[in-house]
Design an enzyme around this catalytic site. Structure first.
Site, PDB file in Angstrom:
ATOM      1  N   ILE A   1       1.088  -1.091  -0.363  1.00  0.00           N
ATOM      2  CA  ILE A   1       0.005  -0.387   0.142  1.00  0.00           C
ATOM      3  C   ILE A   1       0.693   1.205   0.043  1.00  0.00           C
ATOM      4  CG2 ILE A   1      -0.133  -0.084   2.565  1.00  0.00           C
ATOM      5  CD1 ILE A   1      -3.219   0.955   1.800  1.00  0.00           C
ATOM      6  N   ASP A   2       2.070   1.358   0.077  1.00  0.00           N
ATOM      7  CA  ASP A   2       2.837   2.602   0.448  1.00  0.00           C
ATOM      8  C   ASP A   2       3.840   2.471  -0.640  1.00  0.00           C
ATOM      9  OD1 ASP A   2       2.201   2.829   3.217  1.00  0.00           O
ATOM     10  OD2 ASP A   2       4.172   1.622   4.521  1.00  0.00           O
TER      11      ASP A   2
END
Length: 455
Positions: free
Chosen positions: A217-218
């Protein structure tokens, strides 16, 4: 010499590398029969020609740079199929933390196997890697009917997990279940697990295809353009920024402080700030900043933002404690990322306000788990379908130990190790996106020494 070597394409393992040629290898007639089978087939001109590649770099200084550029295998349906449809027994597992789009990937792997290759034995494995060997009840049969609506849901219908990894137990369970295609959705740690499994598969000369779909997600995997779920996370983060802006502007001397995900890199914080255009200060793990002093963060909040604008909206990535330059937040040997930088800055801002009697009102928002649990947005749903379907095409063609990614907008099959042991996708001062952010916020370096160096 295989065609991959002849064209200088980065090598991706193929089951024939250790299992040898098989009589089961056949021309992909299913994909030829588009007119006869309708939705079940793909036209012949959709097949990827051997030797088709893309390069990571898109700017070259001279011809030698072009020749030296690494070439990555283009993904997609191939002319030859290694697995016969009746022989395939596939398993899908989601590992690590949650991320928007997990259910979309699960759905599209099932749909591609079922409709494009007529595979009828597909299981979802619950609770991450541990689910392979912790009970038959963790194997859930998946069909198009069971997964047709799951793309509307956040999270993963299979759950996820970060349990202790035991490659021997996992592989033995895979063999016992008769699985010969394994689709693993996860980040760099999960891909390290795929590498360990791959070593055992090779050592035993097993006919098992191991395929990854990279998830972070980063957005911190450097080799690929983006990771699925990132767009959805940024979109959700913008909504939280909007709330911080409302809170900050509806009181006198208001401060809206928002902490977003980003333990090692600040992509969500930066891109959400860029998309919002309402952020006055954005702090990320990659860049140093001072809290105190004439050019420090606290003085800027009150002497510049509050005094001149009347409010301040601050976005801080969860790992931004790595950037604190003028204070020792942890004892030697401890990890600054374990500091709750959002709460720390909240306390320091309120302390500064009280000491100087400035009359500010601060609202603190931490939407971390809301951001990662939202359903995938439209862009991510399309992106997930590309990654998932090309993972299936690669496995059916006999390729293994690869992950399905996107480079320069082209879907590619990448060796697992490029994700498992690749560089982090960190921001740099030279990044155009970061320069656009600075222009949007007007924020300074927050360094008293004015040496804006990378950490």
């Amino acid at each position: 010499m295989c065609i991959r070597d002849r064209y200088g394409i980065v090598h991706v393992d193929h089951l024939t590398d250790w299992c040898g040629l098989s009589e089961d290898i056949e021309i992909n007639r299913l994909l030829y029969k588009a007119k006869e089978s309708g939705r079940l087939g793909l036209p012949q001109d959709s097949l990827v020609t051997p030797g088709t590649f893309c390069v990571k770099d898109y700017q070259f200084g001279n011809e030698e740079d072009v020749k030296a550029a690494k070439r990555y295998m283009k993904a997609g349906p191939k002319k030859y199929v290694y697995f016969r449809k009746g022989d395939v027994r596939a398993a899908i597992v989601t590992c690590g933390g949650l991320c928007p789009g997990l259910n979309v990937v699960i759905r599209e792997v099932v749909m591609a196997l079922w409709w494009n290759y007529k595979v009828r034995k597909i299981w979802g494995v619950r609770w991450g890697y541990n689910g392979f060997y912790s009970g038959k009840e963790n194997y859930v049969e998946l069909t198009p009917e069971k997964v047709k609506e799951i793309h509307h849901l956040g999270g993963s219908i299979l759950g996820a997990g970060r349990d202790i990894f035991d490659a021997e137990k996992i592989l033995n369970a895979i063999i016992e279940q008769g699985v010969n295609q394994v689709y693993v959705i996860g980040g760099d740690g999960t891909h390290k697990g795929i590498l360990e499994l791959a070593k055992l598969v090779k050592a035993r000369n097993l006919r098992i295809a191991l395929v990854g779909v990279p998830k972070t997600i980063d957005n911190d995997i450097k080799i690929i353009d983006n990771s699925f779920g990132f767009s959805s996370a940024v979109q959700a983060a913008v909504l939280a920024i909007n709330s911080a802006k409302v809170e900050a502007t509806c009181v006198k001397n208001g401060i809206g402080l928002l902490k977003l995900m980003g333990r090692d890199v600040g992509h969500i914080a930066m891109h959400a700030s860029l998309a919002s255009r309402d952020v006055n200060i954005c702090l990320v793990p990659e860049f140093k900043f001072d809290i105190d002093g004439l050019n420090g963060l606290l003085k800027y909040i009150f002497d510049t933002q509050i005094k001149n604008v009347g409010h301040c909206v601050i976005v801080v990535a969860e790992g931004a404690a790595l950037g604190v330059n003028d204070r020792n937040l942890v004892r030697e040997g401890e990890d600054p990322r374990n500091i709750d930088i959002g709460m720390y800055l909240k306390d320091e801002i309120l302390k500064y306000d009280k000491e100087h009697k400035l009359g500010a009102t601060l609202k603190y928002i931490d939407p971390s788990y809301m951001v990662r649990t939202v359903p995938a947005n439209s862009a991510d749903k399309q992106f997930c379908s590309v990654l998932a379907q090309n993972a299936v095409h690669g496995a059916m063609a006999g390729f293994t130990n690869f992950t399905s990614g996107m480079i320069r907008g082209v879907s590619v099959n990448l060796p697992i190790e490029l994700v498992a042991h690749g560089e982090k996708n960190r921001l740099t001062y030279a990044d155009r996106a970061w320069q656009r952010l600075l222009a949007a916020t007007g924020q300074p370096s927050f360094l008293n020494s004015q040496e804006a160096s990378l950490i």
